[in-house]
Design an enzyme around this catalytic site. Structure first.
Site, PDB file in Angstrom:
ATOM      1  N   SER A 109       0.873  -1.193   0.000  1.00 30.87           N
ATOM      2  CA  SER A 109       0.000   0.000   0.000  1.00 30.87           C
ATOM      3  C   SER A 109       0.895   1.223   0.000  1.00 30.87           C
ATOM      4  O   SER A 109       2.038   1.169   0.481  1.00 30.87           O
ATOM      5  CB  SER A 109      -0.855   0.018   1.270  1.00 30.87           C
ATOM      6  OG  SER A 109      -1.491   1.284   1.411  1.00 30.87           O
TER       7      SER A 109
ATOM      8  N   TYR B  65      -1.682  -0.701  10.296  1.00 28.20           N
ATOM      9  CA  TYR B  65      -1.798  -1.069   8.873  1.00 28.20           C
ATOM     10  C   TYR B  65      -0.552  -0.600   8.118  1.00 28.20           C
ATOM     11  O   TYR B  65       0.058  -1.359   7.372  1.00 28.20           O
ATOM     12  CB  TYR B  65      -3.064  -0.411   8.302  1.00 28.20           C
ATOM     13  CG  TYR B  65      -3.311  -0.641   6.835  1.00 28.20           C
ATOM     14  CD1 TYR B  65      -3.890  -1.809   6.382  1.00 28.20           C
ATOM     15  CD2 TYR B  65      -2.990   0.337   5.885  1.00 28.20           C
ATOM     16  CE1 TYR B  65      -4.139  -2.015   5.021  1.00 28.20           C
ATOM     17  CE2 TYR B  65      -3.233   0.147   4.537  1.00 28.20           C
ATOM     18  CZ  TYR B  65      -3.812  -1.025   4.110  1.00 28.20           C
ATOM     19  OH  TYR B  65      -4.053  -1.220   2.776  1.00 28.20           O
TER      20      TYR B  65
HETATM   21  N1  LIG Z   1      -8.500  -0.418  -1.831  1.00 28.86           N
HETATM   22  C1  LIG Z   1      -7.448   0.334  -1.571  1.00 28.86           C
HETATM   23  O1  LIG Z   1      -7.504   1.566  -1.677  1.00 28.86           O
HETATM   24  C2  LIG Z   1      -6.149  -0.290  -1.199  1.00 28.86           C
HETATM   25  C3  LIG Z   1      -5.013   0.537  -1.170  1.00 28.86           C
HETATM   26  C4  LIG Z   1      -3.795  -0.015  -0.834  1.00 28.86           C
HETATM   27  C5  LIG Z   1      -3.701  -1.361  -0.556  1.00 28.86           C
HETATM   28  N2  LIG Z   1      -4.821  -2.140  -0.585  1.00 28.86           N
HETATM   29  C6  LIG Z   1      -4.656  -3.561  -0.272  1.00 28.86           C
HETATM   30  O2  LIG Z   1      -5.302  -4.335  -1.245  1.00 28.86           O
HETATM   31  C7  LIG Z   1      -5.701  -5.580  -0.662  1.00 28.86           C
HETATM   32  C8  LIG Z   1      -7.155  -5.849  -0.990  1.00 28.86           C
HETATM   33  O3  LIG Z   1      -7.944  -4.862  -0.367  1.00 28.86           O
HETATM   34  P1  LIG Z   1      -9.324  -4.322  -0.973  1.00 28.86           P
HETATM   35  O4  LIG Z   1      -9.235  -2.848  -0.975  1.00 28.86           O
HETATM   36  O5  LIG Z   1      -9.661  -5.038  -2.206  1.00 28.86           O
HETATM   37  O6  LIG Z   1     -10.301  -4.705   0.230  1.00 28.86           O
HETATM   38  P2  LIG Z   1     -11.605  -5.608   0.329  1.00 28.86           P
HETATM   39  O7  LIG Z   1     -12.528  -5.351  -0.820  1.00 28.86           O
HETATM   40  O8  LIG Z   1     -12.090  -5.382   1.705  1.00 28.86           O
HETATM   41  O9  LIG Z   1     -11.050  -7.086   0.177  1.00 28.86           O
HETATM   42  C9  LIG Z   1     -10.333  -7.713   1.200  1.00 28.86           C
HETATM   43  C10 LIG Z   1     -10.223  -9.171   0.876  1.00 28.86           C
HETATM   44  O10 LIG Z   1      -9.480  -9.790   1.934  1.00 28.86           O
HETATM   45  C11 LIG Z   1     -10.196 -10.911   2.367  1.00 28.86           C
HETATM   46  N3  LIG Z   1     -10.010 -11.161   3.794  1.00 28.86           N
HETATM   47  C12 LIG Z   1     -10.197 -10.302   4.825  1.00 28.86           C
HETATM   48  N4  LIG Z   1     -10.029 -10.945   5.994  1.00 28.86           N
HETATM   49  C13 LIG Z   1      -9.725 -12.230   5.689  1.00 28.86           C
HETATM   50  C14 LIG Z   1      -9.477 -13.386   6.453  1.00 28.86           C
HETATM   51  N5  LIG Z   1      -9.489 -13.372   7.791  1.00 28.86           N
HETATM   52  N6  LIG Z   1      -9.215 -14.543   5.801  1.00 28.86           N
HETATM   53  C15 LIG Z   1      -9.210 -14.589   4.450  1.00 28.86           C
HETATM   54  N7  LIG Z   1      -9.456 -13.533   3.668  1.00 28.86           N
HETATM   55  C16 LIG Z   1      -9.716 -12.366   4.282  1.00 28.86           C
HETATM   56  C17 LIG Z   1     -11.658 -10.621   2.107  1.00 28.86           C
HETATM   57  O11 LIG Z   1     -12.363 -11.848   1.922  1.00 28.86           O
HETATM   58  P3  LIG Z   1     -13.435 -12.486   2.936  1.00 28.86           P
HETATM   59  O12 LIG Z   1     -14.036 -11.349   3.718  1.00 28.86           O
HETATM   60  O13 LIG Z   1     -14.400 -13.180   2.042  1.00 28.86           O
HETATM   61  O14 LIG Z   1     -12.647 -13.429   3.776  1.00 28.86           O
HETATM   62  C18 LIG Z   1     -11.579  -9.842   0.801  1.00 28.86           C
HETATM   63  O15 LIG Z   1     -11.601 -10.717  -0.294  1.00 28.86           O
HETATM   64  C19 LIG Z   1      -5.428  -5.460   0.838  1.00 28.86           C
HETATM   65  O16 LIG Z   1      -4.205  -6.090   1.164  1.00 28.86           O
HETATM   66  C20 LIG Z   1      -5.300  -3.968   1.047  1.00 28.86           C
HETATM   67  O17 LIG Z   1      -4.495  -3.646   2.146  1.00 28.86           O
HETATM   68  C21 LIG Z   1      -6.029  -1.645  -0.894  1.00 28.86           C
END
Ligand SMILES: NC(=O)c1ccc[n+]([C@@H]2O[C@H](COP(=O)([O-])OP(=O)(O)OC[C@H]3O[C@@H](n4cnc5c(N)ncnc54)[C@H](OP(=O)(O)O)[C@@H]3O)[C@@H](O)[C@H]2O)c1
Length: 257
Positions: free
Chosen positions: A151, A165
């Protein structure tokens, strides 16, 4: 803006990709993009209904996919997920360590349970998954690719209730660098992507707390997950054969704001 899936300019036929957190947001897009490029895809997360629906969608487009229930806080689930993916699709050659959660709390308000959760999902799980995938590749003398989703928060902290985080994401960048060196001789490339703010369930939660943050962004916009497609395909495809240990920032220059 509507972003169609990219043409399969990176041919991943014969590759087996495992994507953690494939049930929503960035991970869901990564899984679709890898499948559209010819990889067989193992979809891992807790919400099986979503994973099954995505697997059906991929199969309907002529791809191959399997849905695997996995709680990233449980080491045994992580180890089993890699074994199940291998049993269903073959040796995992591409790992996308994407599952992650925010802390969404000021540091002094976090209880230890949440501290452990953030550390387990954001840092311990990527480590365990990388090791599980790499040891099989090394045993089979196969090359492979690991992409860790970091991130822009790895590089600066803006005081938005994501202190731990940020720590975990900085550690993911360092993990990427160290494992790249560790497994270079085994032809396993380890790289990271550091997204800025991209539309997803996680970001929606942040927007609820913080209001419209797009106006504070350098380009006054949030990212669409499709804007990560080409970086992902570069990092798993032949064009990045010698690229390992790097972190590609895809953040509209947000880190400089
Ligand atoms: N969106 C942004 O702006 C952004 C920016 C920088 C980095 N990121 C990174 O991108 C990645 C994806 O994030 P996102 O934004 O797409 O968020 P998201 O839509 O909330 O997706 C998070 C994913 O992680 C899974 N997850 C959460 N807890 C879990 C657990 N205990 N076991 C297994 N799976 C789990 C969720 O699946 P289930 O709930 O079905 O388990 C979901 O598929 C993350 O690492 C985040 O830090 C995102």
């Amino acid at each position: 803006m509507d972003y169609p899936l990219p043409n399969a300019s990176t041919d991943l036929t014969g590759q087996v990709a495992l994507v953690t957190g494939a049930s929503s947001g960035l991970g869901l897009r990564f899984a679709k993009v890898l499948a559209a490029s010819g990889a067989k895809v193992a979809l891992c997360a807790r919400r099986m209904d979503r994973l099954e629906a995505l697997a059906d969608e991929i199969r309907a487009s002529g791809g191959e996919a399997v849905a695997i229930a996995m709680d990233a806080t449980k080491a045994e689930d992580l180890v089993a997920a890699v074994a199940k993916a291998e049993a269903a699709l073959g040796t995992v050659t591409i790992l996308v360590n994407n599952a992650g959660i925010p802390d969404a709390q000021r540091a002094h308000k976090m209880d230890l349970e949440l501290v452990d959760r953030v550390l387990d999902i954001n840092l311990r799980a990527p480590w365990i998954m990388a090791v599980e995938v790499a040891k099989r590749l090394i045993e089979a003398k196969n090359p492979g690719r690991i992409v860790n989703i970091a991130s822009e928060a790895a590089f600066h902290y803006s005081g938005n209730g994501a202190a731990l985080y940020s720590v975990t994401k900085a550690a993911v960048v360092r993990l990427t660098e160290t494992l790249a060196v560790e497994w270079s001789r085994n032809h396993i490339n380890v790289n990271a992507i550091a997204p800025g703010a991209f539309e997803s369930e996680m970001l929606a939660g942040m927007l609820e707390r913080m209001g419209d943050i797009s106006q504070h962004m350098p380009r006054k916009r949030l990212g669409n997950p499709a804007q990560l497609d080409s970086t992902l395909l570069f990092l798993v495809g032949p064009a990045s054969d010698a690229v390992t240990g790097t972190c590609v920032r895809v953040d509209d220059g947000q880190h400089g704001r």
